[in-house]
Design an enzyme around this catalytic site. Structure first.
Site, PDB file in Angstrom:
ATOM      1  N   THR A   1       0.768  -1.091   0.048  1.00 15.67           N
ATOM      2  CA  THR A   1       0.098   0.225  -0.071  1.00 15.67           C
ATOM      3  C   THR A   1       0.778   1.245  -0.082  1.00 15.67           C
ATOM      4  O   THR A   1       1.973   1.188   0.687  1.00 15.67           O
ATOM      5  CB  THR A   1      -1.034   0.025   1.261  1.00 15.67           C
ATOM      6  OG1 THR A   1      -1.504   1.307   1.547  1.00 15.67           O
ATOM      7  CG2 THR A   1      -0.132  -0.481   2.471  1.00 15.67           C
TER       8      THR A   1
ATOM      9  N   CYS B   1      -2.109   5.041  -5.299  1.00  6.06           N
ATOM     10  CA  CYS B   1      -2.769   4.006  -4.416  1.00  6.06           C
ATOM     11  C   CYS B   1      -2.909   3.046  -5.183  1.00  6.06           C
ATOM     12  O   CYS B   1      -3.037   2.900  -6.332  1.00  6.06           O
ATOM     13  CB  CYS B   1      -4.146   4.767  -4.128  1.00  6.06           C
ATOM     14  SG  CYS B   1      -5.175   3.526  -3.373  1.00  6.06           S
TER      15      CYS B   1
END
Length: 230
Positions: free
Chosen positions: A83, A196
């Site tokens: 992430t 992202c």
């Protein structure tokens, strides 16, 4: 081959993509029945997201550091945080383990250097776009980093948490992202960082007027470089 520890589940959709990309690349490079030696700890993202939005980063640091230590003890020879947003705690993790953390920012910078990009747009969660942990990492590599304005950042953030992290791909949201990318191009961006790991579910190169730097793809490649290096 070396073993990678994956800190995943943020969200599980993008972690599944990491798993697939890493294994596909290992098979491509090594052939035969080869696959990637991986140890995965996948969190309950609802708990992580609540701590993020409550600005409780001390609890997040403690949680991810404990996971990192456990992965190291289980035999991981390097760590991948699956992430962008939680790279905010990458330096904290580095302090509690004695194995490398393969930083997503380094993977982005290497791709920019290879393509001679100097000015790049960054899309991601509000945390990633507004806080310095990733932007400063890239700027230390002498990249000029642009982010959308406040209303557009709210759109980008909302789509990530309310749609993409829940496995929903909405055509209207794609059009909003495309318009935001177009505006960033007009501001001089030479490429757009999908900062992202879920955004690649919505935007591909075919959807963008700028060259796309998909952080999930780039980070997975960096993990495989470590796995197969002599």
């Amino acid at each position: 081959m070396k073993t990678i520890g994956l800190i995943g589940g943020m969200s599980w959709e993008s972690t599944a993509l990491y798993y697939r990309l890493i294994n596909q690349d290992v098979k491509r490079r090594c052939g035969g029945l080869h696959s990637a030696p991986l140890i995965l700890h996948s969190v309950d993202f609802a708990e992580i997201a609540e701590l993020q939005h409550n600005n409780d980063w001390s609890s997040l640091i403690r949680e991810l550091c404990n996971i990192a230590i456990n992965l190291q003890q289980a035999g991981a020879q390097a760590l991948v945080i699956c992430t962008n947003t939680m790279h905010k705690v990458a330096a904290d993790i580095t302090e509690v383990v004695h194995i490398p953390v393969i930083h997503i920012g380094d993977a982005i910078f290497d791709a920019c250097k290879q393509n001679d990009f100097k000015k790049v747009a960054l899309l991601g969660t509000a945390f990633t776009m507004e806080q310095p942990f990733l932007k400063e990492h890239l700027r230390n590599g002498r990249l000029d980093v642009l982010i959308p304005n406040q209303p557009e950042r709210q759109i980008v953030h909302r789509v990530i948490y309310e749609e993409l992290c829940q496995g929903r791909v909405v055509e209207q949201s794609k059009r909003q992202y495309q318009a935001i990318i177009e505006q960033l191009k007009q501001q001089g961006a030479e490429a757009v960082i999908l900062g992202c790991t879920e955004i690649g579910l919505l935007i591909s190169q075919d959807d963008s007027v700028l060259p796309v730097l998909d952080t999930t793809v780039l980070h997975a490649k960096a993990a495989v470089d470590f796995i197969v290096e002599e």
